[in-house]
Design a protein around this motif. Structure first.
Motif, PDB file in Angstrom:
ATOM      1  N   HIS A  43       0.850  -1.201   0.000  1.00 23.52           N
ATOM      2  CA  HIS A  43       0.000   0.000   0.000  1.00 23.52           C
ATOM      3  C   HIS A  43       0.887   1.253   0.000  1.00 23.52           C
ATOM      4  O   HIS A  43       0.659   2.186  -0.766  1.00 23.52           O
ATOM      5  CB  HIS A  43      -0.913  -0.019   1.235  1.00 23.52           C
ATOM      6  CG  HIS A  43      -1.788   1.169   1.379  1.00 23.52           C
ATOM      7  ND1 HIS A  43      -2.997   1.278   0.737  1.00 23.52           N
ATOM      8  CD2 HIS A  43      -1.634   2.309   2.090  1.00 23.52           C
ATOM      9  CE1 HIS A  43      -3.556   2.431   1.047  1.00 23.52           C
ATOM     10  NE2 HIS A  43      -2.742   3.079   1.871  1.00 23.52           N
ATOM     11  N   LYS A  46       2.833   1.572  -3.309  1.00 25.64           N
ATOM     12  CA  LYS A  46       2.013   2.038  -4.439  1.00 25.64           C
ATOM     13  C   LYS A  46       1.804   3.541  -4.409  1.00 25.64           C
ATOM     14  O   LYS A  46       1.876   4.193  -5.446  1.00 25.64           O
ATOM     15  CB  LYS A  46       0.673   1.307  -4.474  1.00 25.64           C
ATOM     16  CG  LYS A  46       0.806  -0.119  -4.961  1.00 25.64           C
ATOM     17  CD  LYS A  46      -0.512  -0.837  -4.993  1.00 25.64           C
ATOM     18  CE  LYS A  46      -0.295  -2.283  -5.451  1.00 25.64           C
ATOM     19  NZ  LYS A  46      -1.534  -3.051  -5.430  1.00 25.64           N
ATOM     20  N   TYR A  47       1.563   4.135  -3.249  1.00 31.59           N
ATOM     21  CA  TYR A  47       1.391   5.584  -3.265  1.00 31.59           C
ATOM     22  C   TYR A  47       2.724   6.295  -3.439  1.00 31.59           C
ATOM     23  O   TYR A  47       2.801   7.317  -4.110  1.00 31.59           O
ATOM     24  CB  TYR A  47       0.573   6.103  -2.073  1.00 31.59           C
ATOM     25  CG  TYR A  47       1.318   6.353  -0.779  1.00 31.59           C
ATOM     26  CD1 TYR A  47       2.224   7.403  -0.647  1.00 31.59           C
ATOM     27  CD2 TYR A  47       1.082   5.569   0.336  1.00 31.59           C
ATOM     28  CE1 TYR A  47       2.894   7.631   0.538  1.00 31.59           C
ATOM     29  CE2 TYR A  47       1.740   5.795   1.524  1.00 31.59           C
ATOM     30  CZ  TYR A  47       2.649   6.831   1.627  1.00 31.59           C
ATOM     31  OH  TYR A  47       3.302   7.064   2.802  1.00 31.59           O
ATOM     32  N   GLU A  51       1.425   4.809  -8.156  1.00 29.83           N
ATOM     33  CA  GLU A  51       0.400   3.903  -8.679  1.00 29.83           C
ATOM     34  C   GLU A  51      -0.953   4.146  -8.015  1.00 29.83           C
ATOM     35  O   GLU A  51      -1.977   3.718  -8.520  1.00 29.83           O
ATOM     36  CB  GLU A  51       0.810   2.439  -8.447  1.00 29.83           C
ATOM     37  CG  GLU A  51       2.042   2.014  -9.198  1.00 29.83           C
ATOM     38  CD  GLU A  51       2.433   0.589  -8.835  1.00 29.83           C
ATOM     39  OE1 GLU A  51       1.564  -0.299  -8.923  1.00 29.83           O
ATOM     40  OE2 GLU A  51       3.596   0.381  -8.457  1.00 29.83           O
ATOM     41  N   ARG A  52      -0.932   4.796  -6.876  1.00 28.15           N
ATOM     42  CA  ARG A  52      -2.136   5.045  -6.106  1.00 28.15           C
ATOM     43  C   ARG A  52      -2.076   6.463  -5.554  1.00 28.15           C
ATOM     44  O   ARG A  52      -1.024   6.917  -5.129  1.00 28.15           O
ATOM     45  CB  ARG A  52      -2.200   4.038  -4.950  1.00 28.15           C
ATOM     46  CG  ARG A  52      -3.391   4.151  -4.088  1.00 28.15           C
ATOM     47  CD  ARG A  52      -3.330   3.087  -2.958  1.00 28.15           C
ATOM     48  NE  ARG A  52      -4.508   3.213  -2.135  1.00 28.15           N
ATOM     49  CZ  ARG A  52      -4.703   4.191  -1.254  1.00 28.15           C
ATOM     50  NH1 ARG A  52      -3.795   5.113  -1.081  1.00 28.15           N
ATOM     51  NH2 ARG A  52      -5.814   4.246  -0.546  1.00 28.15           N
TER      52      ARG A  52
END
Length: 138
Positions: A43, A46-47, A51-52
């Motif tokens: 998580h 990804k940020y 990606e997020r």
């Protein structure tokens, strides 16, 4: 319909960089942050990797984990965004100036060639004279 704003991507990049800097300044790894917010390490990855995207609540939670002042963090974010926008605006103006100079050089060359060939702009506006090609008998 929404339009693409390239600055928005850059602004998210600035936010990601600031959060990565804050995490590293606290000597924390991605897994440490993930444990604190009860998420997987992926998580955080990804940020941080873009990606997020994070929402404001998540950003506030991270600011708290990194023991930062919300006001100071936001002021620094605004400073970096302003600096980015100023540099982007300068680059755009430089490109406009280059294109204008290029057009001026092209126009000057056209005028020079017209003078050499005793042509006027109205001569250029007239369609060229077409000649018919005769088919040869084979």
């Amino acid at each position: 319909m929404t339009t693409y704003n390239p600055n928005q991507d850059a602004h998210y990049q600035i936010l990601r960089e600031m959060l990565i800097e804050a995490r590293q300044a606290r000597g924390m790894f991605q897994k440490d942050v993930a444990e604190r917010i009860e998420k997987k390490q992926s998580h955080i990855s990804k940020y941080e990797g873009g990606e997020r995207k994070l929402d404001w609540i998540e950003v506030l939670q991270l600011i708290e984990i990194f023991e930062l002042s919300e006001v100071d963090f936001l002021m620094e974010f605004q400073r970096r965004v302003f600096e980015f926008n100023e540099s982007t605006q300068t680059k755009v103006l430089q490109n406009v100036a280059k294109n204008a100079a290029k057009k001026a050089r092209v126009r000057a060359e056209i005028v020079r060639l017209m003078r050499e060939n005793s042509l006027s702009f109205s001569d250029l506006a007239e369609p060229p004279i077409r000649t018919r090609r005769h088919k040869s008998n084979r």
